[in-house]
Motif scaffolding. Structure first.
Motif, PDB file in Angstrom:
ATOM      1  N   PRO A   1     -11.669   0.536  26.913  1.00 34.74           N
ATOM      2  CA  PRO A   1     -12.954   0.457  27.616  1.00 34.74           C
ATOM      3  C   PRO A   1     -13.808   1.710  27.398  1.00 34.74           C
ATOM      4  CG  PRO A   1     -11.147  -0.196  29.058  1.00 34.74           C
ATOM      5  CD  PRO A   1     -10.520   0.374  27.822  1.00 34.74           C
ATOM      6  N   THR A   2     -15.106   1.503  27.277  1.00 25.88           N
ATOM      7  CA  THR A   2     -16.028   2.613  27.039  1.00 25.88           C
ATOM      8  C   THR A   2     -16.844   2.990  28.271  1.00 25.88           C
ATOM      9  OG1 THR A   2     -17.698   1.056  26.233  1.00 25.88           O
ATOM     10  CG2 THR A   2     -16.277   2.105  24.585  1.00 25.88           C
ATOM     11  N   ASP A   3     -16.724   2.250  29.368  1.00 24.10           N
ATOM     12  CA  ASP A   3     -17.520   2.625  30.528  1.00 24.10           C
ATOM     13  C   ASP A   3     -17.039   3.975  31.050  1.00 24.10           C
ATOM     14  OD1 ASP A   3     -15.316   0.742  31.011  1.00 24.10           O
ATOM     15  OD2 ASP A   3     -15.679   1.105  33.135  1.00 24.10           O
ATOM     16  N   GLY A   4     -18.011   4.827  31.373  1.00 26.08           N
ATOM     17  CA  GLY A   4     -17.697   6.182  31.794  1.00 26.08           C
ATOM     18  C   GLY A   4     -17.817   7.204  30.680  1.00 26.08           C
ATOM     19  N   ILE A   5     -18.275   6.787  29.499  1.00 28.26           N
ATOM     20  CA  ILE A   5     -18.572   7.760  28.444  1.00 28.26           C
ATOM     21  C   ILE A   5     -20.086   7.914  28.344  1.00 28.26           C
ATOM     22  CG2 ILE A   5     -16.531   6.954  27.197  1.00 28.26           C
ATOM     23  CD1 ILE A   5     -18.434   5.949  24.984  1.00 28.26           C
ATOM     24  N   ALA A   6     -20.527   9.001  27.740  1.00 27.78           N
ATOM     25  CA  ALA A   6     -21.943   9.172  27.424  1.00 27.78           C
ATOM     26  C   ALA A   6     -22.192   8.430  26.115  1.00 27.78           C
ATOM     27  CB  ALA A   6     -22.287  10.645  27.293  1.00 27.78           C
ATOM     28  N   TYR A   7     -22.798   7.274  26.209  1.00 22.15           N
ATOM     29  CA  TYR A   7     -22.958   6.430  25.022  1.00 22.15           C
ATOM     30  C   TYR A   7     -23.887   7.062  24.001  1.00 22.15           C
ATOM     31  CZ  TYR A   7     -20.782   2.494  27.475  1.00 22.15           C
ATOM     32  OH  TYR A   7     -19.902   1.670  28.132  1.00 22.15           O
ATOM     33  N   PHE A   8     -23.546   6.859  22.743  1.00 20.90           N
ATOM     34  CA  PHE A   8     -24.483   7.109  21.654  1.00 20.90           C
ATOM     35  C   PHE A   8     -25.103   5.782  21.241  1.00 20.90           C
ATOM     36  CE2 PHE A   8     -26.146   7.892  17.500  1.00 20.90           C
ATOM     37  CZ  PHE A   8     -26.551   9.231  17.520  1.00 20.90           C
ATOM     38  N   SER A   9     -24.258   4.814  20.934  1.00 21.83           N
ATOM     39  CA  SER A   9     -24.724   3.494  20.508  1.00 21.83           C
ATOM     40  C   SER A   9     -23.769   2.456  21.078  1.00 21.83           C
ATOM     41  CB  SER A   9     -24.759   3.423  18.981  1.00 21.83           C
ATOM     42  OG  SER A   9     -25.050   2.117  18.528  1.00 21.83           O
ATOM     43  N   ARG A  10     -24.191   1.740  22.103  1.00 17.90           N
ATOM     44  CA  ARG A  10     -23.287   0.831  22.802  1.00 17.90           C
ATOM     45  C   ARG A  10     -22.755  -0.285  21.919  1.00 17.90           C
ATOM     46  NH1 ARG A  10     -24.312   0.869  29.100  1.00 17.90           N
ATOM     47  NH2 ARG A  10     -25.504   2.800  29.276  1.00 17.90           N
ATOM     48  N   SER A  11     -23.492  -0.635  20.888  1.00 19.94           N
ATOM     49  CA  SER A  11     -23.049  -1.725  20.019  1.00 19.94           C
ATOM     50  C   SER A  11     -21.879  -1.344  19.136  1.00 19.94           C
ATOM     51  CB  SER A  11     -24.205  -2.202  19.130  1.00 19.94           C
ATOM     52  OG  SER A  11     -25.212  -2.817  19.902  1.00 19.94           O
ATOM     53  N   VAL A  12     -21.667  -0.053  18.919  1.00 25.39           N
ATOM     54  CA  VAL A  12     -20.614   0.349  17.986  1.00 25.39           C
ATOM     55  C   VAL A  12     -19.725   1.489  18.493  1.00 25.39           C
ATOM     56  CG1 VAL A  12     -21.717  -0.466  15.877  1.00 25.39           C
ATOM     57  CG2 VAL A  12     -22.278   1.796  16.733  1.00 25.39           C
ATOM     58  N   ASP A  13     -20.005   2.091  19.625  1.00 22.48           N
ATOM     59  CA  ASP A  13     -19.153   3.166  20.128  1.00 22.48           C
ATOM     60  C   ASP A  13     -17.735   2.653  20.387  1.00 22.48           C
ATOM     61  OD1 ASP A  13     -21.192   5.025  20.084  1.00 22.48           O
ATOM     62  OD2 ASP A  13     -21.575   4.975  22.237  1.00 22.48           O
ATOM     63  N   HIS A  14     -16.752   3.393  19.900  1.00 20.40           N
ATOM     64  CA  HIS A  14     -15.336   3.108  20.143  1.00 20.40           C
ATOM     65  C   HIS A  14     -14.699   4.319  20.805  1.00 20.40           C
ATOM     66  CE1 HIS A  14     -16.273   0.533  16.670  1.00 20.40           C
ATOM     67  NE2 HIS A  14     -15.140  -0.119  16.810  1.00 20.40           N
ATOM     68  N   VAL A  15     -13.773   4.103  21.717  1.00 19.52           N
ATOM     69  CA  VAL A  15     -12.880   5.164  22.172  1.00 19.52           C
ATOM     70  C   VAL A  15     -11.616   5.092  21.323  1.00 19.52           C
ATOM     71  CG1 VAL A  15     -11.453   6.039  24.071  1.00 19.52           C
ATOM     72  CG2 VAL A  15     -13.767   5.184  24.537  1.00 19.52           C
ATOM     73  N   GLY A  16     -11.192   6.248  20.800  1.00 18.94           N
ATOM     74  CA  GLY A  16      -9.982   6.316  19.998  1.00 18.94           C
ATOM     75  C   GLY A  16      -9.146   7.507  20.425  1.00 18.94           C
ATOM     76  N   PHE A  17      -8.154   7.870  19.604  1.00 20.83           N
ATOM     77  CA  PHE A  17      -7.253   8.942  20.011  1.00 20.83           C
ATOM     78  C   PHE A  17      -6.599   9.597  18.809  1.00 20.83           C
ATOM     79  CE2 PHE A  17      -5.020   4.885  20.286  1.00 20.83           C
ATOM     80  CZ  PHE A  17      -3.866   5.106  19.552  1.00 20.83           C
TER      81      PHE A  17
END
Length: 434
Positions: A196-212
């Motif tokens: 999930p990406t909610d709670g990040i400062a988005y750059f581009s919501r259509s393509v932002d991924h959280v990874g590790f």
């Protein structure tokens, strides 16, 4: 100071998961000391280490999970968190000069999920400004005269330097896979929206991924389990068939990188992996243009509420991105969004037609460039991010300058555990590359 001074392996995840209270306190204390000792040289951290807060987290873990046989997958594992991901009790700065109060909000869901999985939220890590191209001060632990990559600079460098065994990053073009390659660690960008990406400062919501980032392919299934307790499909394959994306995409890499890549492919063949070349990505130029237009257009929208009042605090590279984004026509943005699904279907159809388990290609155009004024070119990552496919970077030897090189492994959408199992198999085949 010798370059190798900054590189260290942290204990395997199991050392934390099976530790006694005294043992875990000792492991974490050693990481705290190392982080405080090295950060003045490497500039990996984006905030202070809260030793008392870490101690409270550790105590709470043993209260919640007293039985070692019933501990969650990341019990006791310290995690660095990229400073565009909200953490309760810590000011988020996004690598920017704006007042941190502007970025306040609920803790990111991915951080809460890590807490539920037993992880210790250890420290925030440095990022480029708003996860774009204005570099952080972070140095590459293999050679501080070189960039660690970006935008997840501190997360990748921190894992490489042994400050923490796991770190969260984000990727909009190549911000996990490229720094993983430059820093010689394992990095994963899961399928789009897997974490999930909610709670990040988005750059581009259509393509932002959280990874590790982590240090071993064997760590990946435990991390994925924190975000999906019943992922399935992760058994280690006996045979693998990988595709090489031949054509203009691969031709973007310089001759030295292509020569290294052929050595990697030979190592895979020697390890029993079938390698086939598949013509694809003929339209890489337009794919890249669509992706760049989409991301800067959405970034301009994300920043609209702040930029009018605080434009004087934005750095020039970021300002230029916002101005470019404002000029992208709405129909171009719509076409770019639609192209994501089209590309995913096209690549999946080619995998089906050639019975491929995954694609393999360089994680970056080469070794980490010298100097820290740039974070490197994400050309090798862009199409896979655009399509939202899961990708893993595996350390795969070194280049001519003696710095790490990474092999990018790309799987089918939604089959992240299957890709992780394949990566573990490939990691074994690559171990002889040094």
């Amino acid at each position: 100071m010798p370059q190798t001074t900054f590189i260290a392996k942290t204990p395997a995840f199991d050392a934390y998961r099976h530790a006694s209270r005294e043992q875990l306190d000792g492991l974490v204390a050693a990481l705290v000391k190392r982080a405080r000792d090295l950060d003045p040289q490497l500039h990996i951290l984006a905030g202070d280490i809260d030793g008392a807060g870490i101690a409270r987290q550790t105590a709470a873990l043993f209260e919640r999970f007293p039985d070692p046989q019933h501990r969650p997958p990341l019990f006791g594992v310290p995690v660095g968190v990229k400073d565009i991901i909200r953490v309760d009790g810590a000011a988020m700065r996004c690598g920017a000069l704006l007042p941190p109060v502007l970025f306040e909000g609920p803790e990111a869901r991915c951080v809460r999920m890590l807490r539920e999985a037993g992880a210790i939220i250890f420290v925030q890590t440095a990022t480029t400004e708003f996860a774009y191209f204005e570099p952080a001060a972070t140095k590459n632990p293999h050679n501080p005269r070189h960039t660690p990559g970006g935008s997840s600079s501190g997360s990748a460098a921190g894992v490489a330097a042994g400050l923490f065994p796991l770190a969260l990053g984000t990727q909009t073009v190549g911000s996990v896979i490229r720094p993983a390659s430059f820093c010689g660690v394992v990095g994963m960008k899961p399928s789009f929206d897997r974490i999930p990406t909610d709670g990040i400062a988005y750059f581009s919501r259509s393509v932002d991924h959280v990874g590790f980032f982590c240090q071993r392919a064997a760590d990946i299934p435990l991390v994925l389990a924190a975000f999906d307790p019943q992922p399935g499909g992760g058994s280690r394959p006996e045979a693998l068939k990988v595709g090489v994306p031949a054509g203009p995409y691969l031709a973007q890499a310089p001759a030295g990188t292509l020569a290294w890549f052929e050595t990697v492919l030979e190592a895979l063949r020697h390890g029993g992996v079938e390698v086939v070349r598949v013509d694809c990505l003929e339209g890489i130029g337009e794919i890249g243009a669509l992706h760049r237009d989409l991301t800067v257009a959405e970034f301009a929208v994300e920043q609209e509420g702040l930029f009018g009042e605080y434009a004087h605090l934005y750095r020039p590279v970021t300002v230029a991105a916002i101005e470019r984004g404002r000029a992208v026509p709405a129909d171009r943005v719509a076409a770019a969004r639609m192209s994501r699904g089209n590309l995913r279907r096209e690549l999946t159809s080619l995998m089906d037609a050639h019975s491929l388990d995954l694609w393999v290609c360089p994680s970056a155009l080469g070794e980490a460039p010298e100097g820290c004024g740039s974070t490197g070119d994400p050309a090798m990552n862009l199409p896979w991010t655009h399509a939202g496919l899961p990708a893993i970077s595996l350390p795969a030897g070194r280049g001519a300058a003696g710095l790490p090189m990474g092999l990018q492994c790309v799987g089918r959408f939604g089959q992240d555990q299957r890709l992780a199992a394949a990566a573990a198999r490939l990691e074994t085949a690559l171990c002889g590359l040094g």
